[in-house]
Design a protein around this motif. Structure first.
Motif, PDB file in Angstrom:
ATOM      1  N   UNK A 214      25.900  42.831  79.999  1.00 31.23           N
ATOM      2  CA  UNK A 214      26.435  43.719  80.632  1.00 31.23           C
ATOM      3  C   UNK A 214      26.855  43.719  82.216  1.00 31.23           C
ATOM      4  N   UNK A 215      26.544  42.876  82.720  1.00 32.83           N
ATOM      5  CA  UNK A 215      27.115  42.381  83.821  1.00 32.83           C
ATOM      6  C   UNK A 215      28.425  41.364  83.134  1.00 32.83           C
ATOM      7  N   UNK A 216      28.681  40.575  82.516  1.00 29.91           N
ATOM      8  CA  UNK A 216      30.029  40.180  81.865  1.00 29.91           C
ATOM      9  C   UNK A 216      31.314  41.349  81.642  1.00 29.91           C
ATOM     10  N   UNK A 217      30.801  42.245  80.512  1.00 33.48           N
ATOM     11  CA  UNK A 217      31.299  43.427  80.628  1.00 33.48           C
ATOM     12  C   UNK A 217      31.455  43.880  81.916  1.00 33.48           C
ATOM     13  N   UNK A 218      30.754  44.205  82.790  1.00 36.57           N
ATOM     14  CA  UNK A 218      31.199  45.178  83.593  1.00 36.57           C
ATOM     15  C   UNK A 218      32.341  44.378  84.284  1.00 36.57           C
ATOM     16  N   UNK A 219      32.280  42.938  84.248  1.00 33.80           N
ATOM     17  CA  UNK A 219      33.435  42.184  85.283  1.00 33.80           C
ATOM     18  C   UNK A 219      34.846  42.489  84.769  1.00 33.80           C
ATOM     19  N   UNK A 220      34.559  42.503  83.022  1.00 34.82           N
ATOM     20  CA  UNK A 220      35.685  42.335  82.142  1.00 34.82           C
ATOM     21  C   UNK A 220      36.523  44.007  82.063  1.00 34.82           C
ATOM     22  N   UNK A 221      35.886  44.729  83.087  1.00 42.23           N
ATOM     23  CA  UNK A 221      35.860  45.683  82.567  1.00 42.23           C
ATOM     24  C   UNK A 221      36.674  45.732  84.190  1.00 42.23           C
ATOM     25  N   UNK A 222      36.221  45.300  85.129  1.00 40.32           N
ATOM     26  CA  UNK A 222      37.120  45.448  86.298  1.00 40.32           C
ATOM     27  C   UNK A 222      38.071  44.615  86.202  1.00 40.32           C
ATOM     28  N   UNK A 223      38.263  43.905  86.088  1.00 37.17           N
ATOM     29  CA  UNK A 223      39.958  43.254  85.132  1.00 37.17           C
ATOM     30  C   UNK A 223      40.814  44.209  84.933  1.00 37.17           C
ATOM     31  N   UNK A 238      23.544  48.396  90.290  1.00 41.42           N
ATOM     32  CA  UNK A 238      21.921  49.372  90.575  1.00 41.42           C
ATOM     33  C   UNK A 238      21.488  47.734  91.575  1.00 41.42           C
ATOM     34  N   UNK A 239      22.149  46.139  91.942  1.00 45.54           N
ATOM     35  CA  UNK A 239      21.245  46.341  93.439  1.00 45.54           C
ATOM     36  C   UNK A 239      22.054  44.951  93.712  1.00 45.54           C
ATOM     37  N   UNK A 240      21.744  43.897  94.713  1.00 43.25           N
ATOM     38  CA  UNK A 240      22.363  43.138  95.034  1.00 43.25           C
ATOM     39  C   UNK A 240      22.593  42.166  94.639  1.00 43.25           C
ATOM     40  N   UNK A 241      21.535  41.512  93.527  1.00 42.03           N
ATOM     41  CA  UNK A 241      21.795  39.822  92.627  1.00 42.03           C
ATOM     42  C   UNK A 241      22.715  41.067  91.684  1.00 42.03           C
ATOM     43  N   UNK A 242      22.754  41.781  90.627  1.00 40.23           N
ATOM     44  CA  UNK A 242      24.243  42.415  90.067  1.00 40.23           C
ATOM     45  C   UNK A 242      25.105  42.064  90.632  1.00 40.23           C
ATOM     46  N   UNK A 243      25.018  42.555  91.937  1.00 39.92           N
ATOM     47  CA  UNK A 243      26.962  42.292  92.778  1.00 39.92           C
ATOM     48  C   UNK A 243      27.357  41.245  92.992  1.00 39.92           C
ATOM     49  N   UNK A 244      26.323  40.807  93.199  1.00 42.83           N
ATOM     50  CA  UNK A 244      26.641  39.146  93.633  1.00 42.83           C
ATOM     51  C   UNK A 244      27.109  37.779  92.736  1.00 42.83           C
ATOM     52  N   UNK A 245      26.276  38.269  91.373  1.00 43.04           N
ATOM     53  CA  UNK A 245      26.737  38.228  90.076  1.00 43.04           C
ATOM     54  C   UNK A 245      28.103  38.212  89.169  1.00 43.04           C
ATOM     55  N   UNK A 246      27.575  39.525  89.746  1.00 40.02           N
ATOM     56  CA  UNK A 246      30.034  39.950  89.566  1.00 40.02           C
ATOM     57  C   UNK A 246      30.875  39.534  89.980  1.00 40.02           C
ATOM     58  N   UNK A 247      30.132  39.753  91.133  1.00 43.77           N
ATOM     59  CA  UNK A 247      31.273  38.705  92.441  1.00 43.77           C
ATOM     60  C   UNK A 247      32.030  37.344  92.192  1.00 43.77           C
ATOM     61  N   UNK A 248      30.796  37.352  91.629  1.00 41.65           N
ATOM     62  CA  UNK A 248      31.064  35.647  90.943  1.00 41.65           C
ATOM     63  C   UNK A 248      31.691  35.421  90.035  1.00 41.65           C
ATOM     64  N   UNK A 258      34.751  42.565  97.585  1.00 44.09           N
ATOM     65  CA  UNK A 258      33.537  42.902  98.978  1.00 44.09           C
ATOM     66  C   UNK A 258      32.244  43.606  98.215  1.00 44.09           C
ATOM     67  N   UNK A 259      31.567  43.237  99.187  1.00 41.67           N
ATOM     68  CA  UNK A 259      30.167  43.437  98.304  1.00 41.67           C
ATOM     69  C   UNK A 259      29.360  44.783  99.274  1.00 41.67           C
ATOM     70  N   UNK A 260      29.434  45.827  99.009  1.00 39.27           N
ATOM     71  CA  UNK A 260      28.739  46.649  99.880  1.00 39.27           C
ATOM     72  C   UNK A 260      27.361  47.353  99.713  1.00 39.27           C
ATOM     73  N   UNK A 261      26.218  46.457 100.554  1.00 38.84           N
ATOM     74  CA  UNK A 261      24.606  46.999  99.795  1.00 38.84           C
ATOM     75  C   UNK A 261      23.906  47.378 101.615  1.00 38.84           C
ATOM     76  N   UNK A 262      22.706  47.581 101.482  1.00 40.86           N
ATOM     77  CA  UNK A 262      22.805  47.870 103.085  1.00 40.86           C
ATOM     78  C   UNK A 262      21.851  46.686 104.186  1.00 40.86           C
ATOM     79  N   UNK A 263      22.235  45.463 102.685  1.00 35.65           N
ATOM     80  CA  UNK A 263      22.004  44.170 103.798  1.00 35.65           C
ATOM     81  C   UNK A 263      23.492  43.389 104.129  1.00 35.65           C
ATOM     82  N   UNK A 264      24.764  44.090 103.263  1.00 35.64           N
ATOM     83  CA  UNK A 264      25.489  43.531 104.493  1.00 35.64           C
ATOM     84  C   UNK A 264      25.944  42.795 105.072  1.00 35.64           C
ATOM     85  N   UNK A 265      26.083  41.938 105.743  1.00 37.07           N
ATOM     86  CA  UNK A 265      26.670  42.081 107.282  1.00 37.07           C
ATOM     87  C   UNK A 265      28.110  42.676 107.586  1.00 37.07           C
TER      88      UNK A 265
END
Length: 839
Positions: A214-223, A238-248, A258-265
């Motif tokens: 699903x995350x691979x599909x989300x990344x493909x949909x973004x492109x 849904x979460x920080x881990x999924x954001x990091x995976x899709x960013x890669x 840009x990765x936007x979540x409560x723990x972001x700098x």
């Protein structure tokens, strides 16, 4: 001062109606979709900062997240042409930027709760705005209940506004006593919906695990979206881990990631919430659904997932789980694409799946660990929360589990009211468990180490940090990820400010980490299970709560005999919990931290077909020392023997002679036909009446063999109705044997529903009246046997059989059995059990 107040925001047209509603009722509900300006313009209007002249009113704005607090304060300060901390300031846990001239202060709902507990009157505050109430966070629900109490009892003039980004406002209005509802219509631009389901089936989420496909599909949909539409792109995950995976997966995409979540700098948050100089892809959690404005977005890609809390109260485990996002969340996410111009939303699921999605997100009060809420309610003076005006009541089971936790921490007394210790724990702003670890740990490990470790538990480290808490602690103290380290240091300073001076003790850091974690979660103290695993294999543990757990394969924790488990979850269908983060422990420290779980007991139980008696020293479910018990308490032995009778059955465990079985059948017959005073002798009834019919043998028994020596015939005799005198009629009402005309005494069979007398036909000659049992109520069923002992006929009416049925039987059998008498008139013939003499 040069202001930048926008004139075209939709909320402006609703401000007069809102002011009139608050002037008239003192409370109001505002329904305003994202992008209308409710979070920024409404507080300024309430404070009187949008009009010239007049005395400003002080306004508190409560937001559900720290990220939203900072963003809202910065936006309002910018609109006023001032700095944060002047007219507009903010306060979050561990950070406060407020000046003497601050009129509008933005706080988290947690900070608001702390202020209400310290001083319910909120001196100097004229109005409170609870923003984003539609998200149904527990702190917001609780704060609203407290504020309604304050208005009713202390500050009727305090203005209270509840703001929601959705239109389901009727329940809020009713909760506020029939408050007026003011609606601001969004001037949103049209948003095209593109359904973009994955090309192949993906596995549903389990716990926090999301299928990589699903995350691979989300990344493909973004492109794909970047190539089909213009503008910045906001992708919901849904979460920080999924954001990091899709960013890669999006590395090399033609946009700034840009990765936007409560723990972001802070720098990343500012870059996401400000206007960009080049095209941006912003990967965000649900924080961007409603409470934040992300300018420049024309495209939304929605993975369709959200995170919700789940609590296993029986095992003491809490975790976030990934669920299907609600339809309301989907609408808000899509609306982000149409804030400034026409946009498009790509939904990464089939359209038909919307039929199964919930309409709105579940309220946190129905899902979460309620220990913090229960402590807040107890400190407020409502231990069972029954006096609080809540949109949804807390589930009874979850609230009971929370109060049990608080009692174990010494935070509430026997009536559920907060103790002085409970008030001390509540003031920390931490979960009560972590507050206990902070205050009880400081004298044992030193104030600084206690504060650092509790900060590590409250500010969750990145997943990549590993599962060994002591190792994470060393890494963070020495450097580590800068954004996390900054948050951790801020929280450590805040917690140190709540402690008295306690110098570091002689415990080394590893032992200190184990002790503090164990103080926070004593029921998760865990001992390794034998046999030890192979190197690199998952290691099994048993927690004091009784929950089995495993470390991850390859974990350095796997060789430790004891662990203090900080984070664990149990995926649906999994046989054991996953130990996600823990610290090494020793037995003595485990005993110290979980002293209230330490028991020394005599244990007598029935298992594997025999009674076992032993003395057990245990830490909850973890047995520390076990020894055979030579002289167990007779009452415990008796209870265990009764457990054995219940488990294996009265028939199986006792030795039943033929006479005992026969007597039981006769009594069962009489109870069925006559009822009282004849006893019920079914297994459950005999078990319930054990003290009447198995005593004194039961009290003297010590093992299975003793039970099997009991004379069940004599024991059953104790159940007969001796007191009424009916016991003497047993042989009359349910005779064991009946004398037939031949003189034979034939046993009556009571095993069937109706008693049966099986007797050879020739022995009944001359017997025309069928015997009746149970005082004449039940006719005896007679099985007439051939000379060979086989049934020749069955009747309940001998007279009728002799008159009509006998001729056919006689014709059939007399040729085969010529030596037996077959008279033409059996009613006058001589009964016999002998054959005719040979001729």
């Amino acid at each position: 001062m040069t202001t930048r107040i926008p004139l075209d925001l939709p909320i402006r047209s609703a401000l007069p109606a809102l002011a009139e509603a608050l002037d008239r009722a003192g409370t109001a509900v505002l329904a305003a979709p994202p992008g209308t300006g409710k979070t920024t313009l409404v507080p300024l209007a309430l404070a009187g900062l949008l009009a010239e002249g007049g005395e400003p009113r002080r306004v508190l704005v409560a937001e559900p997240r720290r990220l939203a607090v900072r963003a809202a304060a910065r936006r309002m300060a910018w609109l006023l042409g001032s700095k944060v901390g002047d007219l507009v300031g903010y306060t979050v846990r561990g950070e406060r930027l407020v000046g003497p001239g601050t009129v509008v202060e933005v706080v988290t709902t947690g900070v608001l709760l702390q202020r209400l507990q310290r001083d319910p009157e909120l001196p100097g505050v004229d109005a409170v705005l609870l923003d984003e109430c539609h998200e149904r966070h527990l702190d917001a629900d609780t704060a609203l209940a407290f504020l309604l109490d304050v208005r009713a009892a202390l500050r009727p003039e305090l203005r209270l506004l509840v703001a929601s980004a959705t239109s389901d406002t009727a329940a809020w209005a009713e909760l506020l006593g029939g408050a007026p509802v003011v609606t601001a219509e969004a001037s949103a631009h049209p948003v095209e919906v593109v359904w973009a389901p994955p090309p192949r089936a993906v596995r549903p989420p389990q716990g926090t695990r999301v299928d990589a496909a699903l995350l691979e599909h989300v990344a493909a949909t973004v492109r794909r979206a970047l190539g089909e539409a213009d503008g910045d792109l906001l992708c919901f995950l849904p979460g920080v881990g999924e954001i990091a995976r899709v960013a890669r997966l999006l590395e090399g995409a033609p946009a700034e990631l840009l990765q936007l979540h409560g723990q972001a700098p802070a720098a990343v948050q500012d870059a996401a919430l400000g206007a960009g100089t080049r095209r941006r892809v912003i990967l965000s959690t649900s924080v961007a659904e409603s409470s934040l404005t992300v300018p420049g977005v024309r495209i939304v890609v929605d993975a369709g997932l959200a995170r919700e809390p789940r609590t296993d109260h029986a095992r003491g485990l809490s975790a976030l789980v990934t669920v299907r996002a609600s339809l309301a969340a989907g609408r808000q996410r899509a609306g982000r694409a149409g804030r400034e111009a026409p946009g498009v939303v790509y939904r990464c699921w089939p359209e038909a799946a919307d039929a199964l999605a919930p309409a709105f997100p579940a309220p946190e009060i129905a899902l979460a660990d309620l220990a913090p809420f229960a402590l807040q309610a107890a400190c407020w003076g409502s231990p069972d929360a029954s006096g609080l005006a809540l949109l949804d009541p807390p589930p009874a089971g979850a609230l009971a589990a929370a109060r049990q936790t608080l009692a174990a921490l010494g935070a509430v007394d026997a009536t559920g009211r907060a103790t002085e210790r409970g008030r001390l724990l509540a003031r920390t702003g931490l979960h009560p468990r972590l507050a206990r670890a902070l205050h009880d740990g400081a004298p044992l490990v030193g104030a600084r180490r206690a504060a650092e470790l509790v900060a590590l538990l409250s500010e969750e480290p990145p997943r990549t940090a590993g599962d060994d808490l002591a190792a994470i602690w060393r890494t963070v103290r020495g450097g580590g990820e800068p954004a996390y380290r900054a948050r951790w240091r801020d929280e450590t300073r805040r917690l140190l400010g709540q402690l008295s001076e306690h110098p570091a003790t002689s415990l080394d850091d590893a032992a200190a980490a184990g002790l503090v974690v164990a103080l926070a979660h004593p029921e998760r103290v865990a001992r390794a299970r034998a046999p030890r695993p192979e190197p690199g294999a998952p290691a099994g543990y048993l927690m004091a709560s009784g929950t089995a757990g495993e470390t991850a394969a390859g974990s350095a924790l796997g060789g430790a005999p004891w662990l203090a488990v900080a984070v664990a979850d149990r995926p649906a269908g999994a046989p054991t919990a996953r130990i996600r983060r823990a610290a090494v422990l020793d037995e003595q420290t485990a005993r110290t931290a979980a002293a209230h779980l330490l028991t020394d007991r005599e244990e007598v139980h029935w298992g594997r077909g025999e009674l076992t008696a032993r003395r057990v020293t245990a830490l909850g479910a973890v047995e520390l020392e076990v020894a055979a018990l030579a002289h167990p308490d007779p009452a415990l032995v008796r209870a265990a023997l009764l457990d054995g009778l219940a488990a294996e059955g009265v028939c199986a465990l006792l030795r039943w002679t033929e006479a005992g079985r026969a007597l039981r059948l006769r009594l069962a017959f009489l109870h069925r036909e006559l009822g009282e005073p004849w006893p019920d002798v079914s297994d459950p009834a005999l078990l319930a009446a054990a003290d009447r019919w198995l005593e004194p043998e039961l009290s003297r028994a010590r093992r299975r063999a003793d039970l099997q020596r009991i004379d069940t015939t004599a024991a059953l005799g104790r159940l007969l109705p001796w007191a009424t005198g009916e016991a003497g009629r047993l042989d009359e009402l349910a005779p064991e044997r009946i004398t037939v005309p031949s003189g034979s005494r034939i046993r009556v069979d009571y095993t069937a529903d109706h008693p049966v007398l099986a007797v050879k036909l020739q022995e009944l000659f001359g017997w025309t009246d069928t015997p009746r049992l149970a005082g004449g109520r039940v006719p005896l069923t007679v099985h007439l046997l051939s000379p060979a002992g086989r049934p020749a006929a069955v009747t309940g009416d001998l007279a009728s059989f002799w008159a009509t049925g006998y001729r056919a039987v006689r014709a059939d059998l007399r040729g085969r059995y010529p030596r037996h008498p077959w008279p033409e008139d059996p009613t006058t013939a001589e009964p016999t059990k002998r054959t005719n003499p040979r001729r």
